[in-house]
Write an enzyme that holds these catalytic residues in place. Structure first.
Site, PDB file in Angstrom:
ATOM      1  N   ASP A  60       0.843  -1.931   0.382  1.00 13.97           N
ATOM      2  CA  ASP A  60      -0.115  -0.269  -0.151  1.00 13.97           C
ATOM      3  C   ASP A  60       0.964   1.388  -0.366  1.00 13.97           C
ATOM      4  OD1 ASP A  60      -2.529   1.045   0.080  1.00 13.97           O
ATOM      5  OD2 ASP A  60      -2.955   1.857   2.240  1.00 13.97           O
ATOM      6  N   ALA A  61       2.338   0.747   0.751  1.00 14.55           N
ATOM      7  CA  ALA A  61       2.675   2.378   0.554  1.00 14.55           C
ATOM      8  C   ALA A  61       3.236   2.294  -0.658  1.00 14.55           C
ATOM      9  CB  ALA A  61       3.844   2.423   2.108  1.00 14.55           C
TER      10      ALA A  61
END
Length: 82
Positions: A60-61
């Site tokens: 997700d980062a």
């Protein structure tokens, strides 16, 4: 000048869209492999869950970094000459 801004909007949309698709597919595959591994060895479930959440955050980062870059191009484009 306006045609450059159109390309920037298209590029930002592609960066965000393809990044979201990649992140969703990656998290989906990882989740299915986690469930498969937890079904095979239930005693390792806690360790696997910790690693799964760590990897989900990293996936997700990477997507959010792409969103940040797309927003930079959309709002403070360094390629547009004034």
């Amino acid at each position: 000048m306006e045609h450059i801004l159109g390309y920037v909007a298209l590029a930002a949309g592609l960066i965000i869209g393809l990044g979201a698709i990649g992140a969703c597919i990656g998290i989906g595959i990882m989740g299915s492999k986690y469930l498969e591994a937890a079904a095979r060895q239930p005693e390792l479930m806690n360790e696997l869950q910790t690693k799964m959440f760590l990897l989900a955050g990293l996936i997700d980062a990477a997507f959010l970094i792409g969103v940040g870059i797309a927003m930079m191009f959309a709002f403070a484009n360094p390629f547009v000459l004034k």
